[in-house]
Design a protein around this motif. Structure first.
Motif, PDB file in Angstrom:
ATOM      1  N   ASP A   3       0.848  -1.193   0.164  1.00 41.44           N
ATOM      2  CA  ASP A   3      -0.172  -0.067  -0.012  1.00 41.44           C
ATOM      3  C   ASP A   3       0.907   1.203   0.163  1.00 41.44           C
ATOM      4  OD1 ASP A   3      -1.729   2.300   0.598  1.00 41.44           O
ATOM      5  OD2 ASP A   3      -3.172   0.941   1.516  1.00 41.44           O
ATOM      6  N   ASN A  59       0.215   4.183   0.612  1.00 46.64           N
ATOM      7  CA  ASN A  59      -0.124   5.118   1.556  1.00 46.64           C
ATOM      8  C   ASN A  59       0.343   4.810   2.957  1.00 46.64           C
ATOM      9  OD1 ASN A  59      -1.554   7.425   0.154  1.00 46.64           O
ATOM     10  ND2 ASN A  59      -2.609   5.675  -0.555  1.00 46.64           N
ATOM     11  N   THR A  60       0.627   3.408   3.287  1.00 47.06           N
ATOM     12  CA  THR A  60       1.144   2.973   4.475  1.00 47.06           C
ATOM     13  C   THR A  60       2.243   2.509   4.638  1.00 47.06           C
ATOM     14  OG1 THR A  60      -0.230   0.938   4.216  1.00 47.06           O
ATOM     15  CG2 THR A  60      -1.435   2.808   5.084  1.00 47.06           C
ATOM     16  N   THR A  70      -4.364  11.643   0.863  1.00 46.91           N
ATOM     17  CA  THR A  70      -4.507  10.146   0.357  1.00 46.91           C
ATOM     18  C   THR A  70      -4.012   9.857  -1.078  1.00 46.91           C
ATOM     19  OG1 THR A  70      -5.881   9.485   2.091  1.00 46.91           O
ATOM     20  CG2 THR A  70      -5.626   7.970   0.274  1.00 46.91           C
ATOM     21  N   ILE A 108      -0.422  -0.696  -4.139  1.00 45.93           N
ATOM     22  CA  ILE A 108      -2.022  -0.561  -3.953  1.00 45.93           C
ATOM     23  C   ILE A 108      -2.405   0.730  -3.575  1.00 45.93           C
ATOM     24  CG2 ILE A 108      -3.799  -1.192  -2.401  1.00 45.93           C
ATOM     25  CD1 ILE A 108      -2.487  -3.861  -1.926  1.00 45.93           C
ATOM     26  N   THR A 109      -3.320   1.301  -4.288  1.00 48.51           N
ATOM     27  CA  THR A 109      -4.045   2.710  -3.964  1.00 48.51           C
ATOM     28  C   THR A 109      -5.525   2.601  -3.777  1.00 48.51           C
ATOM     29  OG1 THR A 109      -4.265   3.353  -6.219  1.00 48.51           O
ATOM     30  CG2 THR A 109      -2.199   3.972  -5.199  1.00 48.51           C
ATOM     31  N   PRO A 110      -6.151   3.497  -3.275  1.00 50.64           N
ATOM     32  CA  PRO A 110      -7.684   3.311  -3.093  1.00 50.64           C
ATOM     33  C   PRO A 110      -8.068   3.136  -4.457  1.00 50.64           C
ATOM     34  CG  PRO A 110      -6.786   5.204  -1.852  1.00 50.64           C
ATOM     35  CD  PRO A 110      -5.695   4.893  -2.846  1.00 50.64           C
ATOM     36  N   ARG A 126      -6.118  -2.030  -7.085  1.00 52.92           N
ATOM     37  CA  ARG A 126      -5.793  -3.283  -6.225  1.00 52.92           C
ATOM     38  C   ARG A 126      -5.536  -4.344  -7.215  1.00 52.92           C
ATOM     39  NH1 ARG A 126      -6.069  -4.512  -1.093  1.00 52.92           N
ATOM     40  NH2 ARG A 126      -6.951  -2.474  -0.403  1.00 52.92           N
TER      41      ARG A 126
END
Length: 404
Positions: A322, A324-325, A353, A374-376, A379
């Motif tokens: 991910d 973002n994390t 985000t 992975i992004t919102p 996937r």
């Protein structure tokens, strides 16, 4: 330039082309002022182009291609049937100054074969740098290829006048040196590297000048049977022990009248390229030699894909991550993401985000990175299930055009 000097320049510039370790990175910015000559900023410097199209900005020559040593892989070895020439100290000084004034160069890279004794040759190289600095107030870049067999005092003197010093390790291990260059000793080479490292560290602590751009070395690749893993282990040890600024890799090039102990064919140039990529991963991306070497087979790097992608394909269970994390260390292992891009991602995600379009603005390598992230709004399927992944993301071979 008179005809004799021009002939010397052609011979000794050509003889220096096998030395790859001449980049000027790391030199501090410096200008000579109104009464001096040169700078290390590169401002106003035109570049010279070699016949094969390489762009250079250093006068790269040998003091002489006469040599006492008979290293099997060297075109300038004692037994080689090549045209010989030798500059005087003043000739090198005059060439450097005149070329600089014509805006051809921004500095000097000076190496040499060994004549009379290592000390005699080292003294002449130091004299070139000293004359440029003292008599011409030359503030441009100077790189001296030092001679490990020279006295420690002379090597220390070289560091007072040069921006960077380098000693060629030549080959990755002592056994290869004994076979191909029996007159050289790996222990002597490493001792000289250690001496330079100590002086560089001391000078920084005392805020005085000694080889401010550090030291580098060069290894020949493909002249012996050492695997890529063996080469990288040697490089990794040099970086850790002597804090080298750079290890340069030079693909072995067959020479006229070669020794029977040398291979008949040169290694593929792609091997040299992959070693540079792997070296970058060791220095800036947190990879270990074991991790980089695991991407290929039998200790050799995969020539078809870069070592970072090779590692990712062998560790599919780690992806996708991910954006973002994921922590910085893991993002650095994503194919297509460089250190600057990763830093931009981490800075940007503090405020928003990140989506796929945001990544497209941050990196030109999104196409390669996409299957691993992975992004919102993105996937990808599990990589472990994609049997065609390598074929989909590996660079496609392309036919070069004759005219284009």
């Amino acid at each position: 330039m008179d005809e004799t000097l021009s002939k010397k320049l052609r011979i000794l510039a050509d003889a220096a082309k096998y030395d790859a370790s001449c980049a000027s990175s790391g030199a501090p910015k410096r200008a000579a002022g109104t009464k001096g000559l040169g700078s290390t900023t590169g401002s106003g410097i035109c570049h010279a182009y070699t016949p094969d199209g390489r762009c250079i900005s250093l006068l790269k020559i040998l003091l002489t291609n006469y040599c006492l040593y008979d290293c099997a892989y060297c075109i300038n070895r004692r037994s080689s049937n090549v045209r010989r020439a030798r500059f005087t100290v003043q000739e090198v000084v005059d060439l450097t100054v005149n070329f600089y004034k014509r805006n051809y160069i921004e500095g000097l890279f000076l190496s040499s074969g060994i004549v009379k004794t290592p000390d005699h040759t080292m003294e002449e190289m130091i004299e070139v740098a000293k004359k440029l600095r003292r008599e011409h107030r030359f503030a441009g870049y100077i790189h001296l290829k030092t001679i490990p067999e020279a006295s420690p005092w002379l090597i220390e003197q070289a560091g007072l006048w040069a921006d960077r010093l380098s000693i060629n390790l030549e080959l990755p291990n002592q056994q290869s040196l004994e076979t191909l260059a029996p007159e050289k000793n790996g222990g002597t080479i490493r001792a000289a590297m250690g001496q330079m490292h100590e002086r560089i560290v001391e000078a920084k602590a005392e805020k005085r000048r000694f080889s401010p751009a550090g030291q580098s070395t060069q290894m020949i690749v493909g002249a012996d049977a050492t695997t890529d893993e063996g080469v990288l282990r040697t490089s990794d040890g040099l970086y850790r022990r002597y804090a080298l600024r750079r290890v340069y890799y030079s693909a072995f090039s067959p020479i006229p009248e070669p020794s029977k102990v040398l291979p008949l064919k040169a290694p593929p140039l792609q091997r040299e390229h992959r070693l540079y990529q792997a070296d970058w991963l060791l220095r800036f991306y947190g990879f270990s030699v074991d991790e980089v070497a695991a991407g290929g087979d039998a200790g050799m790097l995969d020539l078809d894909i870069d070592p970072k992608l090779a590692w990712a394909l062998k560790h599919r269970e780690r992806f996708p991550v991910d954006v973002n994390t994921a922590d910085r260390e893991l993002l650095l292992r994503v194919p297509g993401l460089g250190t600057r891009v990763v830093d931009r991602i981490i800075a940007a995600r503090r405020h928003t985000t990140l989506r796929l379009d945001d990544l497209a603005r941050l990196t030109p390598g999104l196409k390669r990175a996409r299957p691993f992230l992975i992004t919102p709004d993105h996937r990808p399927t599990r990589l472990i299930d994609r049997q065609d992944l390598r074929a989909r993301i590996a660079p496609k071979p392309a036919q070069l055009e004759l005219f284009g």
